[in-house]
Structure formats: C-alpha cells, structure tokens
Design an enzyme around this catalytic site. Structure first.
Site, short mmCIF file in Angstrom:
data_model
loop_
_atom_site.label_atom_id
_atom_site.label_comp_id
_atom_site.label_asym_id
_atom_site.label_seq_id
_atom_site.Cartn_x
_atom_site.Cartn_y
_atom_site.Cartn_z
N SER A 57 -3.04 9.53 -4.51
CA SER A 57 -2.44 9.18 -5.80
C SER A 57 -0.96 9.54 -5.91
CB SER A 57 -3.20 9.86 -6.95
OG SER A 57 -3.00 11.26 -6.92
N LYS A 69 -0.35 15.30 -10.52
CA LYS A 69 0.31 14.09 -11.02
C LYS A 69 1.73 14.44 -11.45
CE LYS A 69 -3.71 11.88 -10.92
NZ LYS A 69 -4.02 10.94 -9.83
#
Length: 202
Positions: A68, A111
């Site tokens: 990710s 993230k």
C-alpha cells in the site's frame, strides 16, 4: 642494637615485594561459576528491560506487510517509528504514520496523512484537494483516477491514504472516513532494512 642471630637473615627488598604479592594472590578467592552465571543473567535481563522501554516509549520497529505504500516503502521493509514526536507537536499533513486499524485494533497499518482535523478532503479523478486546494503528490505509485466525495474531517482525527492508491485499503473505504489520533502509534521516519534501502522518508 642487638645483632641478629646467625640463623636469621632479612630477605632483600625485591624478594619481600614478591612474597607480599604471592600472599595477596593466595588470599583472593576464585569467582564461583554460579556468580558468573548470575551476572550474565542480570546483564541479559537488563538488556531486555532497556529494549522494552525503548520500544514502549521511544522507538519501535515495524515490518511492512503490504504494497500500500509502494514506492516509498516496499513490502518486507523494516522501518523505525518515533513514538515521542506527537507528544511534543501535532500530526502534520504528509506524515507517514503507523496506527491501529480502526476496524481491527489488533492490526497495525502504515499510511500517509493527507488531511487533519478541521480540513475538508476530496479526490477528483486522482487529484487530491485539501480545503479546495489541489495537492502535489510526487510520491505516488503510478496514475490514480479514483474519486472520493467531499468530506470534512472532525477535530482529533486524520484522513490517511496509501501512496499506492490503486492497492491501498485506506480511509476512503472506511466508515467513518477518518482515523482517531489516539490510534496513532507513531511517525515512521526511516527504513533500516534491507541495507540497500536504508534511508529516511520524504
């Protein structure tokens, strides 16, 4: 002064010193193996305690489980997290953070912070707008054409996305679409393994 008897003689000074040293050495008892073992156990336990304190309050290692955050961080990379930084200052846009996933607190995610509490965020064909301003994101992996409706982020929360927008289960897909700051474990600031990828993040 009475003369010494013929059978008695005083050792020369050099020999007196050697005799004294021998007596001192004989007086010292050898260290027992049990004592040596206990000292080694104490050193080992002390090292574990120091490592625990460092991880709990200062730095924490973390291994990247997914794609990710490619290309900034690759799967399998080992990174370090600063656990103190947000005790002295606020979360900022652009920070890469490790946090407990809001849908499963037993799982940790990594993230990038896109918007903070009080901001509005929107995505139009891959372009991120924060408070109506298009963001320059040179760190993205490939072209993104996704959309996300205009959303206001409540105070005390942040909006996060992965740099690999096409393969990131981030705040766009959560309900609600934000992360409480209390879930943040710390700020990721460098890769320390593998050796070829050692360096800080941008």
């Amino acid at each position: 002064m009475r003369p010494l008897p013929p059978s008695y003689s005083t050792p020369p000074p050099g020999r007196q010193k050697k005799l004294s040293q021998r007596k001192t050495k004989k007086a010292k008892k050898p260290r027992s193996q049990m004592r040596n073992l206990m000292e080694l156990v104490g050193i080992f336990l002390g090292a574990i305690a120091v490592a625990f304190v460092v991880q709990a309050f200062f730095l924490k290692p973390f291994q990247i489980p997914s794609e990710s955050m490619v290309p900034t961080i690759d799967p399998g990379d080992r990174i370090l997290i600063n656990r103190l930084v947000y005790r002295f200052g606020p979360v900022q846009r652009g920070d890469i953070i490790v946090f407990k996933a809001p849908m499963n607190p037993d799982v940790d995610f990594v993230k990038r912070v896109i918007a903070i509490g009080g901001d509005t965020v929107e995505v139009k064909r891959g372009t991120v707008l924060v408070n109506g301003e298009p963001q320059v994101e040179n760190y993205l992996n490939g072209v993104d054409v996704s959309n996300f409706p205009l959303t206001s982020i409540p105070e005390g929360n942040v909006f996060v996305m992965g740099d690999n927008r096409g393969d990131s289960g981030d705040a766009r897909f959560w309900n609600p679409h934000w992360l409480p700051e209390e879930n943040i474990l710390g700020k990721a600031f460098m890769t320390y393994w593998p050796p070829g990828r050692i360096g800080t993040f941008h």
